[in-house]
Design a protein around this motif. Sequence first.
Motif, short mmCIF file in Angstrom:
data_model
loop_
_atom_site.label_atom_id
_atom_site.label_comp_id
_atom_site.label_asym_id
_atom_site.label_seq_id
_atom_site.Cartn_x
_atom_site.Cartn_y
_atom_site.Cartn_z
N ASN A 221 -0.09 78.23 67.86
CA ASN A 221 -1.28 78.17 67.02
C ASN A 221 -1.54 76.72 66.57
O ASN A 221 -2.68 76.27 66.55
N SER A 224 -3.04 74.90 69.47
CA SER A 224 -4.45 75.27 69.69
C SER A 224 -5.36 74.52 68.71
O SER A 224 -6.49 74.16 69.06
N ILE A 225 -4.87 74.27 67.50
CA ILE A 225 -5.65 73.51 66.52
C ILE A 225 -5.78 72.06 66.95
O ILE A 225 -6.84 71.43 66.82
N LEU A 228 -8.30 72.06 69.65
CA LEU A 228 -9.63 72.23 69.09
C LEU A 228 -10.14 70.90 68.51
O LEU A 228 -11.32 70.55 68.67
N THR A 258 -4.84 81.55 72.88
CA THR A 258 -4.90 81.20 71.45
C THR A 258 -6.00 80.19 71.18
O THR A 258 -6.71 80.28 70.16
N PHE A 259 -6.16 79.23 72.07
CA PHE A 259 -7.23 78.24 71.92
C PHE A 259 -8.60 78.92 71.92
O PHE A 259 -9.46 78.61 71.07
N SER A 261 -9.35 82.04 71.12
CA SER A 261 -9.54 82.83 69.90
C SER A 261 -9.72 81.92 68.68
O SER A 261 -10.49 82.24 67.76
N THR A 262 -9.03 80.78 68.67
CA THR A 262 -9.18 79.82 67.58
C THR A 262 -10.60 79.25 67.55
O THR A 262 -11.20 79.13 66.47
N CYS A 263 -11.12 78.90 68.72
CA CYS A 263 -12.49 78.38 68.80
C CYS A 263 -13.49 79.41 68.30
O CYS A 263 -14.39 79.10 67.51
N SER A 265 -13.01 81.96 66.30
CA SER A 265 -12.87 82.17 64.87
C SER A 265 -13.45 81.00 64.08
O SER A 265 -14.17 81.20 63.09
N TYR A 266 -13.16 79.78 64.52
CA TYR A 266 -13.61 78.60 63.80
C TYR A 266 -15.14 78.49 63.78
O TYR A 266 -15.74 78.11 62.77
#
Length: 300
Positions: A221, A224-225, A228, A258-259, A261-263, A265-266
Amino acid sequence: MEYCLGIDIGGTFIKYALADETYHIVDRWKAKTKKFESIHEFYDYICSNIKDLNSITNIGVSAPGLIDENSNVKSYAAANVCIMKESNVNCEIGKRTNKKVATINDAKAAGLCELKMGNAKGSRSSAFLIIGTGTGGCLCDEKGVIYGKDGYAGEFHHLPFMNFKTGVLDCQGDYCSMTALIKIYNSKLTKEDKAIYGNEVCDKYLNGDRTAIEAVDEWINNISIQLLTIAVFYNPEIICIGGGISEEAWFIEAVRETFQSTCKSYFKGEEFITTTIDKCSYNNDSNILGAMIHVNEMLI
């Protein structure tokens, strides 16, 4: 037959390779990196391990730390190579070998290799995140490596963020490296044996260890941040991940998922970012091949 010599200066080993004009490596060897008290002894040692200078046309060098476009070493790196700071690599190796020398930071060398020969070939914008003890990096456009004014472009380890728990400005790389994985895992243990190496944690993860799963998920995670952040400020076509861990298919797939899903969500469900996440294809040889490509491009 004439060859290009590549030298990859690392904190543990100095690697050497000879390659033909197609970058096919025909010979390779290495010497243990030794700590010297003087810069002259250090460069004498590097050059003493070069084989058959008469067959070498030019020398490409990959080295750790902040290195500007003129091969000046601007920062300290590992203990055994910290003596390099404030030296000019091209000058030091060039005067000892009487060959054309060009030097590039090791992560930038890996990125250049991938741009010219690997998974980023043909891209107009690319970034490279190299995961090791720290997190090295490189930015490229269609012409090649982007250095920035001070040679600092692509130093992803030092991407800053405010840690509001401590009030300290932290480095993203301290949360995304292999060192970070070990720290995350060990912080979740009480009396159990602490991990020393990242592969220990990964092995436990693959064998279903609950603590290792929690640690690896947290670590991925964090990565992935960092990805991002790179995608937001540069928005490259592709980001390639390098380092030994990138050879693991499960890792690349987990980071990719994860990347994404992070994108999502962000950006609250909007799919603004279409940057591809992939692995580097020349892991073990990327530094040394990139150094050779760099010196050959400097001769054009």
